[in-house]
Design a protein around this motif. Structure first.
Motif, mmCIF file in Angstrom:
data_model
loop_
_atom_site.group_PDB
_atom_site.id
_atom_site.type_symbol
_atom_site.label_atom_id
_atom_site.label_comp_id
_atom_site.label_asym_id
_atom_site.label_seq_id
_atom_site.Cartn_x
_atom_site.Cartn_y
_atom_site.Cartn_z
ATOM 1 N N ASP B 237 0.823 -1.213 0.000
ATOM 2 C CA ASP B 237 0.000 0.000 0.000
ATOM 3 C C ASP B 237 0.854 1.260 0.000
ATOM 4 O O ASP B 237 0.356 2.351 0.244
ATOM 5 N N GLN B 238 2.153 1.122 -0.252
ATOM 6 C CA GLN B 238 3.049 2.282 -0.242
ATOM 7 C C GLN B 238 3.815 2.348 -1.556
ATOM 8 O O GLN B 238 4.571 1.431 -1.884
ATOM 9 N N ALA B 239 3.613 3.433 -2.298
ATOM 10 C CA ALA B 239 4.341 3.616 -3.557
ATOM 11 C C ALA B 239 5.549 4.530 -3.338
ATOM 12 O O ALA B 239 5.555 5.362 -2.428
ATOM 13 N N GLN B 240 6.564 4.331 -4.174
ATOM 14 C CA GLN B 240 7.773 5.152 -4.081
ATOM 15 C C GLN B 240 8.159 5.669 -5.465
ATOM 16 O O GLN B 240 7.918 5.009 -6.475
ATOM 17 N N ARG B 241 8.773 6.847 -5.486
ATOM 18 C CA ARG B 241 9.305 7.395 -6.733
ATOM 19 C C ARG B 241 10.719 6.882 -6.931
ATOM 20 O O ARG B 241 11.521 6.880 -5.990
ATOM 21 N N ILE B 242 11.032 6.446 -8.134
ATOM 22 C CA ILE B 242 12.402 6.036 -8.433
ATOM 23 C C ILE B 242 13.154 7.251 -8.967
ATOM 24 O O ILE B 242 12.734 7.876 -9.943
ATOM 25 N N VAL B 243 14.246 7.560 -8.304
ATOM 26 C CA VAL B 243 15.103 8.651 -8.761
ATOM 27 C C VAL B 243 16.533 8.130 -8.860
ATOM 28 O O VAL B 243 16.906 7.175 -8.168
ATOM 29 N N VAL B 244 17.306 8.743 -9.737
ATOM 30 C CA VAL B 244 18.699 8.349 -9.905
ATOM 31 C C VAL B 244 19.578 9.587 -9.702
ATOM 32 O O VAL B 244 19.111 10.719 -9.872
ATOM 33 N N PRO B 245 20.847 9.372 -9.341
ATOM 34 C CA PRO B 245 21.684 10.515 -8.930
ATOM 35 C C PRO B 245 22.354 11.246 -10.095
ATOM 36 O O PRO B 245 23.550 11.553 -10.033
ATOM 37 N N PHE B 246 21.620 11.497 -11.156
ATOM 38 C CA PHE B 246 22.183 12.302 -12.236
ATOM 39 C C PHE B 246 21.052 12.907 -13.055
ATOM 40 O O PHE B 246 19.890 12.479 -12.965
ATOM 41 N N GLN B 247 21.428 13.893 -13.866
ATOM 42 C CA GLN B 247 20.445 14.613 -14.673
ATOM 43 C C GLN B 247 21.106 15.058 -15.970
ATOM 44 O O GLN B 247 22.315 15.332 -15.994
ATOM 45 N N LEU B 248 20.325 15.129 -17.043
ATOM 46 C CA LEU B 248 20.819 15.584 -18.340
ATOM 47 C C LEU B 248 20.195 16.930 -18.686
ATOM 48 O O LEU B 248 19.014 17.164 -18.398
ATOM 49 N N THR B 249 20.996 17.784 -19.296
ATOM 50 C CA THR B 249 20.445 19.068 -19.765
ATOM 51 C C THR B 249 20.214 19.051 -21.278
ATOM 52 O O THR B 249 19.732 20.030 -21.836
ATOM 53 N N TRP B 250 20.585 17.949 -21.888
ATOM 54 C CA TRP B 250 20.328 17.840 -23.324
ATOM 55 C C TRP B 250 20.105 16.368 -23.666
ATOM 56 O O TRP B 250 20.738 15.466 -23.084
#
Lengths: 171, 391
Positions: B237-250
């Motif tokens: 009954d508990q959902a989580q967001r998956i996030v990763v430790p990086f980001q792209l600007t293009w």
């Protein structure tokens, strides 16, 4: 490991660590390396303890580990090389009963044996292991144990000398 | 040869005092056991977990009454590092049809595990309609909309083989499957054991609600009890967001996120995380941090710590955005044009990095890499970006 098993393991260490270090010393010729080897073997023994269901299986098992650790580290073949000379020391006379001299004589003689012969001699004539037990510990045939034991003893006789042996019998 | 015996006795007479004691041997053995668990977890062989040394993996003594099924017993449980909560998103049990549809979400959580957790990974497989949380290799939970993915996880112990010491031949496990129940629902219990009796594997497969399957797989030290402690900890009954430790600007035009795998380590500076994108023409690119695909050394002996270590330092042949990186490419038939390429670095702002493209050229890969920003804190997902591409 469960508490009872840890107690049994601790009892084994308390009573058998010193003889095992002696066994390793005879194989590698250096007290420090011997203790280091036994410490490594005891760690492996700890990991294997839960599946060793008979107490009498522990000692042969840990001896095999000691042999394996020494072989893995090349210590069987590197028997105390820094103290080797190209000649065995003079055979001690009847008045040479000093333990240090005896140790040097013995170590020099053992050092002259090839690794497997040395291991067979120590297992067979110090640890009182049967031919079958030696073969199992060394991972070789019983025939190999017999031949290596015979050659090892002959080499020791040559190095230590019948006169020395006789003097000890008289002493 | 009584004389030899006597000589040996004399030689051993001056044995120096031992530093080995009952206590030192026990301490060394316990440390080795913890190291073995961690190594096995890392290698995915024995599927046991790491030393509980980190802040996150604080052991808790919890009386697990295992109300869900199986034997009742008390086992130690350990906190599992979590992804940020997905507030307002229904859990898998409330909306089974949502499972495995959004790469950014897992619709369940595993707050604790019966093994100390060295690392945890969160991933989705939108193609299979499945979501997976893996706590090291000692505990894997798959929640899926069809039976297949969950069953594969529950029964994965049958696929593990073991090479006994002194042998080169793999030994398959002895496996059983027996009926059981979870929360009153029919279930199948899988067991896989090896001749040495150590670290038996257990799995369980059940349907908590219509349209939803759960498969759990656990490597255990003390047996089935640990599996049931894990089952008791599962929250559908508990959902989580998956996030990763990086980001792209293009990113190239018309790409969409195809999958995310997020890793958190409790005892290492970083874990493996990855994201991959694709377009309708079949072009893809994948960014991975915390691990790279490289040749590894061969084991010199069993238990050799060098196993799996990189074979040597990378020899960079490019500089991208001030970083020295290695570019490699593969040519494919029939035209033998470049069809796949990778930028690899051992240390890209402090972490191993791999960017692999298929269909895109080196210039495009270089542009993607130039826009890459890696999070400063690789251990705290609450600080990681919510979106992977910000143009």
């Amino acid at each position: 490991m469960q508490a009872e098993a840890e107690r049994q393991y601790g009892d084994f260490v308390a009573t058998r660590a010193a003889p095992l270090v002696g066994f390793a010393f005879l194989l590698c010729g250096d007290w420090h390396r011997a203790e280091d080897t036994v410490q490594s073997a005891l760690v492996k023994l700890y990991l294997a303890w839960p599946r060793l269901d008979r107490v009498d299986a522990v000692e042969p098992y840990v001896r095999r580990i000691v042999l394996r650790v020494l072989a893995d580290n090349g210590r069987l073949a590197r028997f105390r090389r820094e103290r080797l000379s190209d000649r065995v020391p003079e055979r001690p006379g009847a008045d040479s009963s000093d333990a240090a001299d005896d140790r040097m004589v013995l170590l020099s003689a053992l050092a002259a044996l090839p690794p497997r012969q040395r291991a067979v001699v120590v297992l067979r004539f110090w640890e009182d292991q049967s031919i079958e037990q030696c073969a199992e510990a060394l991972g070789c045939s019983e025939g190999t144990v017999k031949s290596q034991a015979a050659r090892g003893l002959q080499t020791l006789r040559n190095l230590l000398g019948n006169q020395f042996l006789a003097s000890k019998e008289r002493g | 040869m009584n004389d030899l015996h006597e000589l040996i006795e004399r030689a051993l007479a001056d044995q120096p005092p031992l530093s080995i004691t009952r206590e030192t041997a026990l301490d060394a053995g316990r440390r080795a056991l913890r190291r073995r668990r961690r190594a096995a977890a890392a290698m995915g062989i024995a599927a046991v977990a790491a030393v509980a040394a980190g802040v996150v993996a604080v052991p808790q003594m919890r009386g697990t009454e295992t109300p869900v099924g199986g034997p009742s017993a008390t086992v130690d449980t350990y906190e599992v590092p979590q992804m940020p909560a997905a507030d307002g998103v229904p859990g898998a049990a409330d909306q089974p049809s949502a499972v495995g549809t959004d790469p950014h979400l897992v619709h369940f959580s595993v707050p604790t595990a019966a093994w100390p957790v060295g690392d945890v990974s969160y991933s989705t497989n939108t193609g299979a309609g499945a979501e997976t949380i893996g706590a090291g290799s000692g505990l894997t939970v798959t929640v899926s909309r069809s039976r297949g993915p969950a069953e594969d996880t529950a029964n994965s112990g049958s696929k593990v083989s073991m090479i006994p010491a002194g042998s080169s031949s793999p030994v398959p496990p002895h496996t059983t499957s027996t009926p059981t129940t979870v929360d009153g629902n029919p279930a199948t219990l899988y067991a896989a054991t090896f001749p040495d009796g150590k670290f038996p594997y257990f799995g369980v497969l059940w349907q908590p609600v219509d349209g939803l399957w759960v498969g759990m797989f656990a490597a255990t030290e003390h047996g089935e009890t640990e599996l049931w402690a894990n089952v008791a900890a599962l929250r559908l009954d508990q959902a989580q967001r998956i996030v990763v430790p990086f980001q792209l600007t293009w990113a190239p035009a018309n790409v969409r996120l195809a999958g995310l795998q997020a890793g958190i380590s409790t005892d290492q500076p970083y874990a493996f995380s990855s994201a991959n994108w694709g377009d309708d023409r079949g072009n893809t690119f994948t960014v991975s941090v915390g691990g790279t695909s490289r040749p590894v050394t061969s084991p010199r002996s069993p238990g050799d710590p060098a196993v799996g270590a990189p074979s040597g330092p990378l020899q960079p042949n490019r500089t991208v955005a001030g970083h020295k990186v290695l570019w490699t490419e593969r040519r494919c038939p029939p035209t033998q044009t470049v069809c796949e390429g990778s930028f690899t670095s051992d240390d890209y702002d402090g972490v191993p990095l791999d960017l692999t493209v298929t269909g895109y050229d080196e210039a495009t890969a270089s542009q993607i890499l130039t826009g890459l920003a890696i999070s400063k804190d690789m251990k705290d997902p609450s600080t990681w970006p919510a979106e992977q591409i910000v143009r």
